[in-house]
Design a protein around this motif. Sequence first.
Motif, PDB file in Angstrom:
ATOM      1  N   VAL A  80      35.487  50.934  39.984  1.00 44.03           N
ATOM      2  CA  VAL A  80      34.988  51.868  40.996  1.00 44.03           C
ATOM      3  C   VAL A  80      35.259  51.216  42.350  1.00 44.03           C
ATOM      4  O   VAL A  80      34.883  50.055  42.561  1.00 44.03           O
ATOM      5  N   VAL A  81      35.921  51.926  43.252  1.00 45.94           N
ATOM      6  CA  VAL A  81      36.223  51.355  44.567  1.00 45.94           C
ATOM      7  C   VAL A  81      35.780  52.319  45.662  1.00 45.94           C
ATOM      8  O   VAL A  81      35.601  53.517  45.435  1.00 45.94           O
ATOM      9  N   THR A  82      35.609  51.763  46.854  1.00 46.47           N
ATOM     10  CA  THR A  82      35.246  52.571  48.015  1.00 46.47           C
ATOM     11  C   THR A  82      36.405  52.615  48.996  1.00 46.47           C
ATOM     12  O   THR A  82      37.162  51.646  49.126  1.00 46.47           O
ATOM     13  N   HIS A  83      36.537  53.750  49.673  1.00 44.08           N
ATOM     14  CA  HIS A  83      37.516  53.889  50.764  1.00 44.08           C
ATOM     15  C   HIS A  83      38.909  53.460  50.307  1.00 44.08           C
ATOM     16  O   HIS A  83      39.530  52.574  50.881  1.00 44.08           O
ATOM     17  N   HIS A  84      39.395  54.122  49.265  1.00 42.94           N
ATOM     18  CA  HIS A  84      40.683  53.770  48.660  1.00 42.94           C
ATOM     19  C   HIS A  84      41.800  54.459  49.441  1.00 42.94           C
ATOM     20  O   HIS A  84      42.286  55.527  49.085  1.00 42.94           O
ATOM     21  N   PRO A 105      37.592  44.296  52.831  1.00 40.18           N
ATOM     22  CA  PRO A 105      38.311  43.021  52.910  1.00 40.18           C
ATOM     23  C   PRO A 105      38.413  42.311  51.567  1.00 40.18           C
ATOM     24  O   PRO A 105      39.439  41.685  51.265  1.00 40.18           O
ATOM     25  N   ALA A 106      37.364  42.390  50.755  1.00 40.47           N
ATOM     26  CA  ALA A 106      37.375  41.678  49.470  1.00 40.47           C
ATOM     27  C   ALA A 106      38.388  42.280  48.504  1.00 40.47           C
ATOM     28  O   ALA A 106      39.047  41.556  47.748  1.00 40.47           O
ATOM     29  N   ILE A 107      38.512  43.612  48.510  1.00 38.00           N
ATOM     30  CA  ILE A 107      39.509  44.256  47.641  1.00 38.00           C
ATOM     31  C   ILE A 107      40.917  43.891  48.103  1.00 38.00           C
ATOM     32  O   ILE A 107      41.809  43.636  47.288  1.00 38.00           O
ATOM     33  N   ARG A 108      41.141  43.859  49.424  1.00 42.49           N
ATOM     34  CA  ARG A 108      42.452  43.451  49.936  1.00 42.49           C
ATOM     35  C   ARG A 108      42.771  42.030  49.483  1.00 42.49           C
ATOM     36  O   ARG A 108      43.897  41.723  49.080  1.00 42.49           O
ATOM     37  N   VAL A 154      35.768  34.463  47.486  1.00 47.80           N
ATOM     38  CA  VAL A 154      35.803  35.747  48.184  1.00 47.80           C
ATOM     39  C   VAL A 154      35.468  35.588  49.664  1.00 47.80           C
ATOM     40  O   VAL A 154      34.600  34.794  50.038  1.00 47.80           O
ATOM     41  N   VAL A 155      36.185  36.326  50.493  1.00 50.25           N
ATOM     42  CA  VAL A 155      35.971  36.270  51.936  1.00 50.25           C
ATOM     43  C   VAL A 155      34.624  36.902  52.269  1.00 50.25           C
ATOM     44  O   VAL A 155      34.271  37.956  51.740  1.00 50.25           O
ATOM     45  N   PRO A 156      33.812  36.259  53.104  1.00 48.17           N
ATOM     46  CA  PRO A 156      32.508  36.847  53.451  1.00 48.17           C
ATOM     47  C   PRO A 156      32.680  38.055  54.364  1.00 48.17           C
ATOM     48  O   PRO A 156      33.724  38.261  55.001  1.00 48.17           O
ATOM     49  N   LEU A 157      31.649  38.851  54.424  1.00 48.19           N
ATOM     50  CA  LEU A 157      31.614  40.045  55.266  1.00 48.19           C
ATOM     51  C   LEU A 157      30.875  39.694  56.548  1.00 48.19           C
ATOM     52  O   LEU A 157      29.682  39.381  56.520  1.00 48.19           O
ATOM     53  N   LYS A 158      31.564  39.722  57.681  1.00 44.62           N
ATOM     54  CA  LYS A 158      30.966  39.375  58.964  1.00 44.62           C
ATOM     55  C   LYS A 158      30.851  40.627  59.808  1.00 44.62           C
ATOM     56  O   LYS A 158      31.843  41.131  60.337  1.00 44.62           O
ATOM     57  N   GLU A 159      29.614  41.122  59.907  1.00 42.61           N
ATOM     58  CA  GLU A 159      29.374  42.377  60.590  1.00 42.61           C
ATOM     59  C   GLU A 159      29.195  42.170  62.097  1.00 42.61           C
ATOM     60  O   GLU A 159      28.673  41.135  62.551  1.00 42.61           O
TER      61      GLU A 159
END
Length: 308
Positions: free
Chosen positions: A200-204, A211-214, A271-276
Amino acid sequence: MATDPLRNLDLNLLLSLDALLEERNVTRAAARLGLSQPAVSAALRRLRRHFGDELLVRTGNRYDLTPLATQLRPNTTTALVGVRRVFEAEPGFDPATSTREFTVVASDYSTTVLGDHLATELAREAPGVRLRFQLQTHGDVDQAPESLRHVDGMVLPHGFLQDLPAVELHTDGWVLVVSADNEAVGDAITMDQLAEMPWVVTHHAPTAFTPAIRQLSMIGVEPDVHVVTESFLPVPFLVAGTPRVALLQRQLANRLAEPAGVRILDCPWDVVPLKEAFWWHPAHRADPAHGWLRRMIKHAAVRLDQAD
């Protein structure tokens, strides 16, 4: 001397024009404005005379915008935002007495994990202020900075925007979620399993991967995508009761794992962290109310980190 085109123009027509171009229907525009249908029909006639254009033309059972109306639509929105900001301007900003509305564009993830802390901050300091969360779209990101002219800002990870002012917020991690009853996966998951499992993926979309999927694709694992959703909140519920796997932000996964019926697993790669960050248009730089909002969002991010 040239005549000022605004001298004989009722600026209330700008509201009608914006509603008509957005709704493409007199009845819906009237409902949106809280006016009668005849009043909006009269406004449309005046607008047609002013522009020398039909603006809305019937095509079968619907109305379509004329080429001029299509050209006017983004300009009308920009103008209306500008007018509102003119009349919202104050010599100084007092959050305790202000009734201003702030609009923040954010994903459902950001609204869920950051929004509650921000709402708490605003309720304590500015009980009369209204906070509007507008769901983020691909267009908001792809068309920035223009899209940021119409709102107070956007919560978005680094990696999508550049050359715009931003307030650093919080850092989150990525985890994998699998169904709680998925016996094929133990307490850990391997890269080989990820390559074989349905996802299941988001914004495909080409410009809209997380970023993590990339990163996962870059290290040689192409997810076998079975379900796509434009939102993060449904993800664990789309995994539950199936052999599927999905990536989800850790803070959101922690909130949803038990009610959704999924297990949380660490990613088997670095995995690359998410920096908001909170991104905003430079036009807001001198606005004291906007400066206050930026501070409140930063305080909300600190509260989020402390609660994690």
